[in-house]
Design a protein around this motif. Structure first.
Motif, PDB file in Angstrom:
ATOM      1  N   ARG A  70       0.813  -1.203   0.000  1.00 51.49           N
ATOM      2  CA  ARG A  70       0.000   0.000   0.000  1.00 51.49           C
ATOM      3  C   ARG A  70       0.853   1.263   0.000  1.00 51.49           C
ATOM      4  O   ARG A  70       0.501   2.265  -0.618  1.00 51.49           O
ATOM      5  CB  ARG A  70      -0.933  -0.009   1.213  1.00 51.49           C
ATOM      6  N   ILE A  71       1.990   1.231   0.679  1.00 55.37           N
ATOM      7  CA  ILE A  71       2.847   2.414   0.778  1.00 55.37           C
ATOM      8  C   ILE A  71       4.068   2.320  -0.128  1.00 55.37           C
ATOM      9  O   ILE A  71       4.976   3.149  -0.026  1.00 55.37           O
ATOM     10  CB  ILE A  71       3.287   2.632   2.237  1.00 55.37           C
ATOM     11  N   ASN A  72       4.080   1.298  -1.006  1.00 53.78           N
ATOM     12  CA  ASN A  72       5.218   1.107  -1.912  1.00 53.78           C
ATOM     13  C   ASN A  72       6.505   0.927  -1.112  1.00 53.78           C
ATOM     14  O   ASN A  72       7.566   1.466  -1.462  1.00 53.78           O
ATOM     15  CB  ASN A  72       5.352   2.299  -2.878  1.00 53.78           C
ATOM     16  N   GLY A  73       6.413   0.147  -0.046  1.00 49.82           N
ATOM     17  CA  GLY A  73       7.534  -0.014   0.871  1.00 49.82           C
ATOM     18  C   GLY A  73       8.350  -1.279   0.620  1.00 49.82           C
ATOM     19  O   GLY A  73       8.569  -1.686  -0.517  1.00 49.82           O
ATOM     20  N   LEU A  74       8.783  -1.908   1.723  1.00 40.93           N
ATOM     21  CA  LEU A  74       9.668  -3.071   1.655  1.00 40.93           C
ATOM     22  C   LEU A  74       8.833  -4.346   1.518  1.00 40.93           C
ATOM     23  O   LEU A  74       8.173  -4.785   2.463  1.00 40.93           O
ATOM     24  CB  LEU A  74      10.524  -3.131   2.924  1.00 40.93           C
ATOM     25  N   VAL A  75       8.897  -4.943   0.342  1.00 41.37           N
ATOM     26  CA  VAL A  75       8.143  -6.169   0.049  1.00 41.37           C
ATOM     27  C   VAL A  75       9.141  -7.283  -0.253  1.00 41.37           C
ATOM     28  O   VAL A  75       9.873  -7.212  -1.250  1.00 41.37           O
ATOM     29  CB  VAL A  75       7.192  -5.976  -1.142  1.00 41.37           C
ATOM     30  N   ILE A  76       9.183  -8.297   0.593  1.00 41.66           N
ATOM     31  CA  ILE A  76      10.094  -9.416   0.380  1.00 41.66           C
ATOM     32  C   ILE A  76       9.534 -10.299  -0.724  1.00 41.66           C
ATOM     33  O   ILE A  76       8.476 -10.905  -0.568  1.00 41.66           O
ATOM     34  CB  ILE A  76      10.286 -10.239   1.673  1.00 41.66           C
ATOM     35  N   ASP A  77      10.245 -10.366  -1.835  1.00 36.75           N
ATOM     36  CA  ASP A  77       9.794 -11.181  -2.956  1.00 36.75           C
ATOM     37  C   ASP A  77      10.194 -12.644  -2.767  1.00 36.75           C
ATOM     38  O   ASP A  77       9.406 -13.549  -3.003  1.00 36.75           O
ATOM     39  CB  ASP A  77      10.386 -10.645  -4.257  1.00 36.75           C
ATOM     40  N   ASN A  78      11.438 -12.876  -2.323  1.00 36.60           N
ATOM     41  CA  ASN A  78      11.903 -14.238  -2.068  1.00 36.60           C
ATOM     42  C   ASN A  78      13.135 -14.182  -1.168  1.00 36.60           C
ATOM     43  O   ASN A  78      14.041 -13.369  -1.368  1.00 36.60           O
ATOM     44  CB  ASN A  78      12.256 -14.950  -3.370  1.00 36.60           C
ATOM     45  N   ALA A  79      13.134 -15.059  -0.173  1.00 31.09           N
ATOM     46  CA  ALA A  79      14.287 -15.141   0.734  1.00 31.09           C
ATOM     47  C   ALA A  79      14.650 -16.612   0.926  1.00 31.09           C
ATOM     48  O   ALA A  79      13.788 -17.438   1.218  1.00 31.09           O
ATOM     49  CB  ALA A  79      13.961 -14.499   2.080  1.00 31.09           C
ATOM     50  N   THR A  80      15.942 -16.924   0.744  1.00 33.27           N
ATOM     51  CA  THR A  80      16.422 -18.311   0.832  1.00 33.27           C
ATOM     52  C   THR A  80      17.613 -18.370   1.769  1.00 33.27           C
ATOM     53  O   THR A  80      18.537 -17.538   1.696  1.00 33.27           O
ATOM     54  CB  THR A  80      16.834 -18.836  -0.559  1.00 33.27           C
ATOM     55  N   TYR A  81      17.592 -19.369   2.634  1.00 35.49           N
ATOM     56  CA  TYR A  81      18.678 -19.563   3.602  1.00 35.49           C
ATOM     57  C   TYR A  81      19.194 -20.995   3.472  1.00 35.49           C
ATOM     58  O   TYR A  81      18.408 -21.947   3.394  1.00 35.49           O
ATOM     59  CB  TYR A  81      18.154 -19.321   5.020  1.00 35.49           C
ATOM     60  N   GLY A  82      20.533 -21.135   3.435  1.00 31.88           N
ATOM     61  CA  GLY A  82      21.088 -22.480   3.336  1.00 31.88           C
ATOM     62  C   GLY A  82      22.497 -22.494   2.786  1.00 31.88           C
ATOM     63  O   GLY A  82      23.247 -21.511   2.914  1.00 31.88           O
ATOM     64  N   ALA A  83      22.851 -23.620   2.169  1.00 33.69           N
ATOM     65  CA  ALA A  83      24.216 -23.839   1.696  1.00 33.69           C
ATOM     66  C   ALA A  83      24.618 -22.796   0.653  1.00 33.69           C
ATOM     67  O   ALA A  83      23.876 -22.530  -0.290  1.00 33.69           O
ATOM     68  CB  ALA A  83      24.341 -25.248   1.117  1.00 33.69           C
TER      69      ALA A  83
END
Length: 218
Positions: free
Chosen positions: A27-40
């Motif tokens: 709504r505020i054109n802010g911080l939108v996480i599209d994809n986050a991956t954790y691992g090797a």
């Protein structure tokens, strides 16, 4: 395995918060996480190059990071392992070097960053920007609303224009009708005057031209 089950349950519980946070940021054109991956590390770096899509050595932590955003900002402290300090994380590959990759949108532009296991992460940063603007959900909805409003306005203008045209046409017809009626009455009055004048003339002719005859009654 116990840590993995706890992380999965936590992710399920985060669903409502995730949806709310994501809508707020959209709504505020802010911080939108599209994809986050954790691992090797090797898997994530290969995946970043488009070589591998999924691996048992990585986990998706998009929901967990979006829930941590506050006023379009996200800060992860340095020092401790991320899988041991962040809810929704677990260690998918013990004894391997791990990294966190985040792709996110801020101000409609794509950003991407990879940080080490114990490295501090601050988002958004201008240095993370890698791409142009992406169409936002809010923009799409606003465009649809604007299009509907324009259509309604155009229909209203057409209706008003037609009403004005019909009103003008009706006024012209009424004017023509009144003119015709006036002409008719004037013609009728003229005819009546002429007829009356002729009758008077005839009467005068009869009266003047006929001699008076006295009747003898004796």
């Amino acid at each position: 395995e116990l840590q993995r089950q706890d992380a999965l349950r936590a992710n399920e519980l985060m669903k409502l918060t995730f949806d709310i946070k994501r809508r707020q940021e959209f709504r505020i054109n802010g911080l939108v996480i599209d994809n986050a991956t954790y691992g090797a590390r090797e898997v994530i770096e290969a995946n970043d190059n488009g070589m591998i899509e999924k691996s048992p050595l990585t986990i998706n932590v998009t929901r967990a990071l979006q829930c941590l955003t506050d006023k379009s900002r996200l800060i992860l402290s340095e020092g401790e392992s991320k899988h041991s300090t962040i809810t929704g994380f677990y260690d998918p590959c013990p004894a391997r070097e791990k990294v966190l990759q985040v792709k996110y949108f801020f101000l409609g532009r794509l950003h991407s960053v990879i940080v080490e296991e114990h490295e501090r992460l601050i988002m958004p940063l201008k240095a993370h920007c890698v791409g142009g603007p992406k169409p936002r959900e809010k923009d799409t909805k606003s465009k649809k609303k604007r299009n509907k409003k324009h259509k309604r306005r155009n229909k209203t203008k057409v209706i008003v224009s037609r009403s004005i045209f019909l009103s003008a046409e009706f006024a012209i017809l009424v004017g023509i009708g009144l003119i015709g009626i006036g002409t008719y009455f004037r013609s009728t009055n003229t005819f009546i005057h002429l007829r009356n004048a002729k009758l008077l003339a005839r009467l005068n002719t009869v009266t003047i031209g006929t001699p008076f005859t006295r009747i003898n009654t004796s």
